[in-house]
Design an enzyme around this catalytic site. Structure first.
Site, PDB file in Angstrom:
ATOM      1  CD  GLU A 270      48.092  32.626  48.670  1.00 21.90           C
ATOM      2  OE1 GLU A 270      48.081  32.503  49.999  1.00 21.90           O
ATOM      3  OE2 GLU A 270      47.442  33.699  48.111  1.00 21.90           O
ATOM      4  NE  ARG A 485      40.570  39.023  40.600  1.00 15.31           N
ATOM      5  CZ  ARG A 485      40.675  37.897  41.403  1.00 15.31           C
ATOM      6  NH1 ARG A 485      41.940  37.667  41.853  1.00 15.31           N
ATOM      7  NH2 ARG A 485      39.931  37.054  41.282  1.00 15.31           N
ATOM      8  CE  LYS A 495      43.273  29.786  46.296  1.00 14.61           C
ATOM      9  NZ  LYS A 495      44.516  30.368  47.175  1.00 14.61           N
TER      10      LYS A 495
END
Length: 774
Positions: A270, A485, A495
């Site tokens: 993204e 992950r 973020k």
């Protein structure tokens, strides 16, 4: 009452009461097991023996194509399939042969139907296995890895595993006799620090064995061949859980005609933030898997949320992919496909599989929401309302398009489209409705004919919607594969939280060298090869992996040791005057760029009567064990061939040492000194930034470890700036991101803040791992 009947039925099949109750919680599994048991009872009568019941449970829990239930139950009930290996083979066969009719002769041959394994065959196979390992078995006795003796299973594919295990136990007892006291003692293991990470294999390889990047399997080796049990292009239907429809085989045939059987992956970030260390694993995995299999990888921006997307993020992401050494086959955008995605949404409504809903966002949160009161509205009405959404007749939050399905995590009817009046960076004001990730992801994969859609583990709950949506529209359906992950201790990568760190002034920006964003690591001086090597060490695992930062730093040292030329710098300088300097003017000293390999060249530095050393390399009153410059204790100056000896200490009014006066002699003209120290002469002044961990605790986001929140856990000593450091003139022409080893100090990289006349260096890592780091 029905639940009690089912509980009784399930326990009669051999399930424990706890397992039976767990099964009842899964309505789909319960229904399939009841049906399997009912069909088996038609052959066996009301009583089903435990061995058959366990096979029926295995069938019900693992069979995805319910059309094959009756077929397989008949083989189990008739005892033609009576072992776990046979059942596994049968499930694999029906998965890889989705079309009717099934060739029963081929099926029975592949599943070992009618094959009888005698006790004599088992005895012979186990005896052969024991003879192969006999010398080691006699030495290690019961400490021997008995699992190696179960290799008899490979010889007797259809034998019952329990019978083989019993035969192994009996023959081992006959060979070794009963266990002795020594056999009962625990086998000695080398003590090692306990690592808090879920990937134990990686911890063992990296820490216990002390592997270097050269010893570790490269990522290409891990991603090639048998390392990953991924499907071959076009054989999507062989993947467990893949949903086969009447259109599947034809769509796969068309897919192969388009791709030529080529592996296709994609990295789909993204564009609303900077990539971090976890993304490095994703980049390596997606690009690496394609490269290892002679395929291609797309870089696709998931630009479906115009509110949070900025041009700088697109640029930074492209830069980081290239920095890590990868070139996309093509850079694409979800917005490239907005017209097609909209047309498919209309088709979904026409098929009765989507509807316009007016529930607000807060009503849709959670996993136990009530069904929408608009779920069954007429298809024609939803079509008109969806068109009205597109034309801007609803305000934001007033209407959404939802798909009719329930996801693995219980989330009902995920949103496909929502209203947003923010202009899009590529399409401008053309659209005021934007598709969601759940809707866009799989369809963009389908359009690009992705073969392996590689996602992190948290997207596993979306796998059912992935398959459902492609099949609902009768389009090519790729396969979604999940992997664990990569996280690091002492770090935050969210973020939102990095924005908070920037806003509070805790860090300068996304590329502050104390962060673990890729731009920050590049600025600090981490080579891309080191990051790729670290990802290879971690490996591709299903389990989530939380690693210690010092393991990443070890990879950095491995690379920089071979690539960063040496220079000399002094952080806290002390002026030294050589009173008997051996020449009338300064000497030119040849210093090897890499002392261990002088074939890599030399650089020249001046050696003059005035030199500067580290203040810590002199002690007027040294403590025991101090080996550097002191009264009566000379030291060598690296690379000069000279030894200096203290003659006079010059102090200022406050008593602080301001300079030293020394004499020098050739190193070979007397006793060898205890130490050689670095120095600079006629140096450049520079700024040096020394970094430590940004957070004090391993898990700064864990409220049990840091009750006050991550902002309360900041290490106030994470940055120390040396404004007037001195460096030798060999680095005068260095450019941003050039890397050096400052002898005895560490590895340093030129910061972009450098300007004409003032270099700025970031310390990348120290020369050796700090023993205080755990």
């Amino acid at each position: 009452m029905a639940a009690l009947d089912s509980l009784s039925l399930f326990t009669s099949l051999g399930l424990s009461e706890q397992k039976a109750r767990e099964t009842l919680k899964n309505s789909a599994l319960s229904a399939q097991l009841r049906e399997a048991a009912t069909q088996a009872q038609q052959t066996l009568g009301s009583t089903i023996d435990k061995a058959t019941g366990i096979l029926l449970y295995g069938l019900a829990s693992r069979l995805r194509d319910t059309r094959r239930l009756s077929f397989l139950v008949s083989y189990i009930a008739s005892k033609k399939i009576h072992t776990e290996p046979q059942l596994s083979a049968a499930l694999e066969y029906v998965r890889s042969h989705p079309l009717d009719p099934i060739d029963t002769v081929d099926f029975e041959r592949e599943c070992g139907v009618g094959v009888i394994v005698t006790p004599e065959q088992i005895e012979e196979a186990v005896e052969a296995a024991i003879n192969r390992h006999r010398p080691q078995l006699l030495v290690e006795r019961y400490h021997f890895n008995m699992g190696l003796l179960m290799e008899a299973r490979a010889v007797l594919k259809w034998a019952d595993g329990k019978m083989i295990k019993n035969e192994v136990d009996m023959q081992v007892l006959h060979l070794l006799g009963p266990k002795l006291e020594a056999d009962l003692e625990k086998k000695f293991k080398v003590a090692k620090a306990r690592l808090e990470e879920t990937d134990r294999r990686t911890a063992k390889d990296v820490v216990e064995n002390g592997e270097t990047a050269d010893q570790t399997l490269s990522l290409m080796e891990q991603l090639r061949g048998e390392a990953l049990k991924f499907h071959k292009p076009g054989e999507n239907y062989k993947t467990p859980g893949y949903v086969v429809t009447p259109h599947t085989m034809n769509l796969l045939k068309q897919h192969l005609e388009i791709t030529g059987g080529q592996v296709r992956t994609r990295f789909p970030p993204e564009p609303n933030g900077i990539l971090h260390i976890g993304h490095a694993k994703a980049i390596n995995f997606n690009f690496g898997y394609a490269k290892a299999n002679n395929g291609i990888c797309f870089l696709r921006f998931d630009d479906t949320n115009p509110e949070k997307e900025e041009a700088k993020f697109f640029t930074a992401i492209c830069d980081m992919v290239a920095w890590l050494g990868y070139t996309p086959y093509k850079v694409t955008y979800a917005s490239d496909y907005f017209d097609q995605l909209y047309a498919w949404a209309v088709e979904l409504i026409r098929r009765g599989l989507a509807y316009v809903c007016h529930q607000r966002g807060e009503e849709l949160k959670g996993h136990n929401t009530l069904p929408s009161p608009w779920r069954d509205r007429p298809m024609e009405e939803s079509l008109l309302l969806f068109e009205a959404m597109r034309k801007g007749k609803f305000s934001e939050g007033e209407a959404t398009l939802r798909m009719k399905l329930v996801m693995e995590d219980g989330k009902m009817d995920p949103v496909a489209y929502r209203v947003k009046y923010t202009p899009h960076h590529r399409t401008g004001d053309k659209w005021c409705i934007y598709p969601t990730y759940d809707y866009t992801h799989c369809l963009c994969d389908s359009i690009e004919h992705i073969t392996h859609s590689l996602c992190t583990k948290e997207f596993q709950a979306r796998r059912s919607s992935y398959f459902w949506l492609c099949n609902a529209l009768d389009v090519y359906c790729p396969v979604q594969w999940e992997y664990g992950r990569l996280n690091l201790h002492y770090a935050v990568v969210s973020k939102r939280k990095i924005l908070q760190l920037v806003a509070t002034g805790a860090v300068r920006d996304w590329d502050d060298p104390r962060l673990f964003t890729l731009t920050a690591l590049r600025r600090r001086g981490f080579p891309p090869e080191a990051i790729n090597n670290f990802c290879a060490r971690v490996g591709v695992t299903v389990a989530q992996t939380t690693m210690e930062p010092h393991l990443l730093e070890a990879c950095v040292r491995d690379v920089l040791n071979d690539t960063a030329p040496r220079a000399m710098a002094v952080l806290e300088s002390l002026r030294v005057i050589i009173t008997n300097f051996p020449a009338a003017k300064s000497l030119d000293i040849q210093v090897p760029n890499f002392p261990a390999d002088e074939t890599k060249g030399f650089h020249q530095v001046p050696f003059a009567p005035i030199v500067f050393i580290e203040r810590t390399d002199f002690k007027e009153e040294p403590e025991p064990g101090f080996k550097r410059l002191a009264w009566g204790q000379p030291v060598g100056l690296r690379h000069t061939g000279y030894v200096i000896e203290l003659q006079h200490v010059v102090k200022g009014p406050s008593g602080c040492v301001e300079s030293l006066e020394v004499t020098c002699r050739r190193a070979d003209a007397g006793e060898k000194p205890k130490a050689f120290i670095h120095w600079v002469s006629q140096p450049l002044m520079c700024e040096v930034r020394l970094y430590e961990r940004l957070f004090q605790h391993k898990n700064p986001e864990d409220p049990t470890e840091v009750p006050g929140g991550f902002l309360s856990d900041l290490n106030l000593a994470s940055l120390h700036v040396v404004d007037a450091a001195l460096v030798d003139c060999s680095v005068a022409l260095a450019k941003p991101f050039d890397k050096f080893q400052f002898e005895r100090l560490g590895y340093f990289s030129v910061d972009p803040d450098s300007h004409q006349g003032k270099l700025v260096f970031n310390r990348t890592v120290t020369l050796k791992e700090d023993p205080g780091k755990v």
